[in-house]
Design a protein around this motif. Structure first.
Motif, PDB file in Angstrom:
ATOM      1  N   THR A 199       0.824  -1.211   0.000  1.00 57.19           N
ATOM      2  CA  THR A 199       0.000   0.000   0.000  1.00 57.19           C
ATOM      3  C   THR A 199       0.851   1.250   0.000  1.00 57.19           C
ATOM      4  OG1 THR A 199      -1.686  -1.182   1.278  1.00 57.19           O
ATOM      5  CG2 THR A 199      -1.816   1.218   1.278  1.00 57.19           C
ATOM      6  N   ARG A 202      -2.119   8.145  -2.087  1.00 64.04           N
ATOM      7  CA  ARG A 202      -2.161   8.965  -3.286  1.00 64.04           C
ATOM      8  C   ARG A 202      -1.390  10.262  -3.036  1.00 64.04           C
ATOM      9  NH1 ARG A 202      -6.094   7.965  -7.072  1.00 64.04           N
ATOM     10  NH2 ARG A 202      -4.810   9.423  -8.266  1.00 64.04           N
ATOM     11  N   ASP A 209       2.057  11.754  -7.082  1.00 63.86           N
ATOM     12  CA  ASP A 209       1.362  10.479  -7.217  1.00 63.86           C
ATOM     13  C   ASP A 209       2.239   9.459  -7.941  1.00 63.86           C
ATOM     14  OD1 ASP A 209      -1.086   9.347  -6.372  1.00 63.86           O
ATOM     15  OD2 ASP A 209      -1.821   9.310  -8.434  1.00 63.86           O
ATOM     16  N   ASN A 212       4.959   8.206  -5.671  1.00 63.17           N
ATOM     17  CA  ASN A 212       4.458   7.234  -4.699  1.00 63.17           C
ATOM     18  C   ASN A 212       4.299   5.847  -5.329  1.00 63.17           C
ATOM     19  OD1 ASN A 212       4.381   9.297  -2.877  1.00 63.17           O
ATOM     20  ND2 ASN A 212       2.153   9.395  -2.702  1.00 63.17           N
ATOM     21  N   VAL A 213       3.834   5.803  -6.575  1.00 66.37           N
ATOM     22  CA  VAL A 213       3.699   4.522  -7.276  1.00 66.37           C
ATOM     23  C   VAL A 213       5.071   3.887  -7.491  1.00 66.37           C
ATOM     24  CG1 VAL A 213       3.085   3.442  -9.481  1.00 66.37           C
ATOM     25  CG2 VAL A 213       1.515   5.055  -8.408  1.00 66.37           C
ATOM     26  N   ARG A 251       1.367  -5.037 -10.552  1.00 67.35           N
ATOM     27  CA  ARG A 251       1.108  -3.710 -11.113  1.00 67.35           C
ATOM     28  C   ARG A 251       0.489  -2.847 -10.029  1.00 67.35           C
ATOM     29  NH1 ARG A 251      -4.220  -2.673 -12.268  1.00 67.35           N
ATOM     30  NH2 ARG A 251      -5.649  -4.461 -12.099  1.00 67.35           N
ATOM     31  N   ALA A 252       0.500  -1.556 -10.247  1.00 65.97           N
ATOM     32  CA  ALA A 252      -0.121  -0.637  -9.296  1.00 65.97           C
ATOM     33  C   ALA A 252      -1.620  -0.560  -9.569  1.00 65.97           C
ATOM     34  CB  ALA A 252       0.501   0.742  -9.411  1.00 65.97           C
ATOM     35  N   LEU A 253      -2.400  -0.802  -8.542  1.00 64.28           N
ATOM     36  CA  LEU A 253      -3.847  -0.638  -8.597  1.00 64.28           C
ATOM     37  C   LEU A 253      -4.178   0.671  -7.900  1.00 64.28           C
ATOM     38  CD1 LEU A 253      -6.783  -1.683  -9.023  1.00 64.28           C
ATOM     39  CD2 LEU A 253      -6.548  -2.856  -6.821  1.00 64.28           C
ATOM     40  N   THR A 254      -4.707   1.631  -8.643  1.00 62.58           N
ATOM     41  CA  THR A 254      -4.959   2.969  -8.113  1.00 62.58           C
ATOM     42  C   THR A 254      -6.440   3.150  -7.832  1.00 62.58           C
ATOM     43  OG1 THR A 254      -3.048   3.913  -9.251  1.00 62.58           O
ATOM     44  CG2 THR A 254      -4.793   5.427  -8.584  1.00 62.58           C
ATOM     45  N   HIS A 259      -2.976   3.587  -3.339  1.00 64.79           N
ATOM     46  CA  HIS A 259      -2.432   2.672  -4.345  1.00 64.79           C
ATOM     47  C   HIS A 259      -2.172   1.325  -3.678  1.00 64.79           C
ATOM     48  CE1 HIS A 259      -1.591   5.953  -7.183  1.00 64.79           C
ATOM     49  NE2 HIS A 259      -0.908   6.593  -6.235  1.00 64.79           N
ATOM     50  N   HIS A 260      -2.343   0.239  -4.443  1.00 64.03           N
ATOM     51  CA  HIS A 260      -1.973  -1.092  -3.984  1.00 64.03           C
ATOM     52  C   HIS A 260      -1.109  -1.768  -5.037  1.00 64.03           C
ATOM     53  CE1 HIS A 260      -4.627  -1.243  -0.533  1.00 64.03           C
ATOM     54  NE2 HIS A 260      -5.680  -0.970  -1.272  1.00 64.03           N
TER      55      HIS A 260
END
Length: 374
Positions: A199, A202, A209, A212-213, A251-254, A259-260
């Motif tokens: 995790t 955002r 953003d 952070n990803v 992958r990043a799930l936004t 984000h996860h």
């Protein structure tokens, strides 16, 4: 009548609302046939019962508690496993207003912060001692005041279009949420599950953003937490007889506010009556909501977490007569009662976890519902 409007008008009785991303919503109203299950084989018992409950055109909705125990207190009426064919199913889109009137904000009553830091510290000590590799520690926050469950569901459906929004109403209580995490879906012979673990918040700007990803996908601690879940899902599906496909990189799930890391795992298996329930039982609880080793993590949670999770982090979903269906992990969720809500969120604790940072992570997750009701 739209599904959510029908759900709202059925207040006081058993009712289910189910709205997956990119598809019509369903409202299951009343109970034509049902079974409650408990014990260590509750998913297998429910799968066997599904063959008797379901006709060719029926679906059954189902919900399970995180731990194998009947609900008490605020969770009274929510057994450790419930499978029900509704009297009536209403299908259609979720209208913008859905017949739901607005309400005043609720009053947040959060006395969990110090106890949560202490629980995370104890979990980190258990990991350092070699008792566990990972354990998910959850907390509960109350929000006092009256709000209709359908109002919460309408707002969640509007805000979280990429999540599955659910509501399981029993008597005067309703368990609601917006979850991004597929436990298992079986459509034809295709099995799908998702690992959602790791995790980051955002950013305030697009540049922040993106930073952070980038930090999320390269952070060793977050990658380790995520890898536990992926390996677990693949192993458990293989043991259940699923022929697995190769798995790609995370992958990043936004989502709004968070984000996860997310990895999709797929495979093939021939459907048979009750199978989606058996697969859900094979996967629950994953390290994303329990920990690893699984039995030791569940025992630690029962002994040290200090809250009654009820159906939070348990499987919720539906199944048809062929054994196909869809079950999600009940996250970003709250139990709505006559006097307010009980909200739940957890964070995965691994070696190097910091209690203050884990508390902040749960704050972000709790905001998923708090932001739409306060």
């Amino acid at each position: 009548m739209m599904p959510l409007e029908a759900f709202a008008e059925w207040a006081g009785g058993d009712r289910v609302f189910w709205c997956p991303p990119g598809d019509d919503a369903m409202a299951g109203l009343g109970v034509a046939r049902a079974v409650e299950v408990d014990g260590p084989w509750r998913f297998d018992v429910a799968a066997t019962a599904a063959a008797d409950l379901l006709g060719d055109r029926d679906i059954a909705f189902a919900g399970f508690s995180f731990a194998d125990q009947e609900g008490t207190g605020a969770w009274a009426g929510y057994p450790s496993g419930w499978l029900a064919v509704p009297e009536r199913v209403v299908r259609g889109p979720v209208a913008a207003d859905s017949g739901c009137r607005s309400v005043d904000g609720l009053r947040v009553q959060d006395g969990s912060r110090a106890s949560y830091r202490d629980a995370v510290k104890r979990a980190a000590e258990a990991i350092e001692a070699g008792e566990l590799a990972k354990v998910v520690v959850a907390r509960e926050v109350e929000a006092g005041g009256a709000i209709e469950p359908a109002v919460v569901l309408a707002r969640l459906a509007s805000r979280f279009e990429s999540c599955t929004v659910f509501g399981f109403g029993r008597g005067r209580s309703c368990f609601v949420g917006a979850t991004p995490e597929i436990l298992v879906e079986l459509h034809g012979d295709l099995v799908t599950t998702t690992a959602v673990a790791g995790t980051a918040p955002r950013g305030a700007t697009p540049v922040e953003d993106a930073i952070n990803v980038e930090q999320l996908v390269s952070d060793p601690k977050e990658q380790a937490e995520h890898r536990y879940v992926v390996d677990y899902l693949r192993t458990r599906l293989a043991l259940a007889g699923v022929e697995l496909d190769p798995t790609g990189e995370p992958r990043a799930l936004t989502l709004p506010g968070i984000h996860h890391l997310s990895t999709t795992v797929t495979g093939r298996i021939a459907p048979r009556p009750g199978l989606a329930l058996r697969l859900a039982g094979a996967l629950h609880p994953s390290p994303a909501v329990g920990g690893t080793p699984s039995l030791f993590a569940q025992r630690w949670i029962a002994d040290h977490e200090g809250i009654d999770r009820g159906w939070y982090a348990g499987p919720v979903g539906w199944i048809d007569h062929r054994g196909c269906g869809s079950f999600y992990v009940a996250l970003r969720s709250a139990l709505v009662g006559p006097e307010g809500l009980r909200l739940f969120a957890g964070a995965g604790i691994v070696a190097g976890s910091d209690p203050e940072q884990e508390l902040i992570e749960t704050d972000i997750k709790l905001a998923a519902i708090l932001d739409v009701v306060t």
